[in-house]
Enzyme design. Structure first.
Site, PDB file in Angstrom:
ATOM      1  N   ASP A  53       0.854  -1.175   0.000  1.00 44.57           N
ATOM      2  CA  ASP A  53       0.000   0.000   0.000  1.00 44.57           C
ATOM      3  C   ASP A  53       0.901   1.238   0.000  1.00 44.57           C
ATOM      4  O   ASP A  53       2.108   1.128   0.264  1.00 44.57           O
ATOM      5  CB  ASP A  53      -0.896  -0.043   1.246  1.00 44.57           C
ATOM      6  CG  ASP A  53      -1.881   1.108   1.285  1.00 44.57           C
ATOM      7  OD1 ASP A  53      -2.401   1.480   0.223  1.00 44.57           O
ATOM      8  OD2 ASP A  53      -2.124   1.635   2.384  1.00 44.57           O
ATOM      9  N   ASP A  57      -0.357   5.105   0.915  1.00 42.45           N
ATOM     10  CA  ASP A  57      -0.700   6.025   2.003  1.00 42.45           C
ATOM     11  C   ASP A  57      -0.537   5.328   3.350  1.00 42.45           C
ATOM     12  O   ASP A  57      -1.146   4.300   3.603  1.00 42.45           O
ATOM     13  CB  ASP A  57      -2.148   6.514   1.870  1.00 42.45           C
ATOM     14  CG  ASP A  57      -2.358   7.394   0.647  1.00 42.45           C
ATOM     15  OD1 ASP A  57      -1.387   8.045   0.235  1.00 42.45           O
ATOM     16  OD2 ASP A  57      -3.477   7.431   0.119  1.00 42.45           O
TER      17      ASP A  57
END
Length: 257
Positions: A13, A15
């Site tokens: 991922d 963020d």
């Protein structure tokens, strides 16, 4: 940790794992250098639909991290792929950023604010009361409601901000129609990521900061799972979920050792 380092495919991922806002997180440069040095197959898989892979590549470059554009895959691309497979040449009313609109355009989906096949919602500054009203009207007339991802909030430099799931909610409540969310934890996006990496699920790991999207997506797709505490999840929150990541780390900088 040694088992983790032996994996060939790394899906990360962005963020809360790689950066917060415009700030690179500690240990990220060392982690990316390790991925390149060890010749790992890796993909930054983000539920954010606002930016294109090129924009994400340039964002990291501005923070001092050079990563080739081919290493990015977004929920905007996953949404465009899904729509084009379900309704080739279809049309959509879109609330979202340039990354989403570009992805849909490239997939042959046209913009339509009169009688679209879909209403598609993603993150972006175009979200306002007027286009919520428009979306509600079109869904009530029969357009199918799509969300790029189900995240309610996302991490920012100074706290949390509303994400796609929160933005779709008023349209769902007003119309009584539930959105179909394409991004994580939907296995569609994860399986595409594995195909891009050309790695079997047993030899891949999902690294994320959210239990409800990243970790459950990894578990349900058969990947090894690592939760990092550099994003939105607090240690005490992990216990609330009926599933667990295999490893919990403070950040990705711990992985190279």
């Amino acid at each position: 940790m040694e088992t983790l380092r032996k994996k060939q495919g790394f899906i990360c991922d962005m963020d809360g794992v790689i950066y917060h806002g415009n700030r690179l997180l500690p240990g990220v440069k060392e982690f990316v250098e390790w991925l390149y040095t060890e010749k790992k197959n890796f993909l930054f898989l983000t539920n954010s639909s606002e930016r294109s892979p090129r924009e994400l590549q340039q964002k990291l470059a501005r923070m001092g991290l050079e990563v080739d554009e081919s290493h990015f895959y977004t929920s905007a691309l996953a949404t465009a792929k899904f729509i084009s497979s379900q309704c080739p040449g279809g049309s959509a009313y879109v609330i979202g950023g340039a990354g989403l609109i570009t992805a849909l355009h490239d997939a042959g989906i046209t913009m339509n604010d009169v009688d679209p096949d879909y209403v598609i919602v993603g993150e972006g500054n175009s979200y306002n009361y007027e286009n919520i009203l428009k979306a509600v009207h079109l869904v009530a007339k029969g357009a199918r409601l799509i969300g790029t991802n189900s995240d309610i909030t996302g991490p920012a430099e100074d706290g949390i901000i509303p994400a796609c799931g929160a933005m779709v909610s008023p349209i769902e409540m007003a119309t009584g129609q539930s959105a179909y969310f394409v991004g994580k934890p939907n296995p569609l996006m994860m399986r595409t990521g594995l195909r891009i990496l050309d790695v079997h699920s047993e030899d891949a790991v999902m690294i994320g900061d959210r239990m409800d999207t990243d970790i459950v997506a990894g578990i349900e797709t058969g990947l090894d799972t690592v939760l990092v505490m550099s994003g939105v999840t607090k240690p005490e929150e992990v216990q609330r979920f009926p599933y667990r990541p295999r490893l919990i780390l403070s950040g990705v900088g711990e992985i190279p050792g």
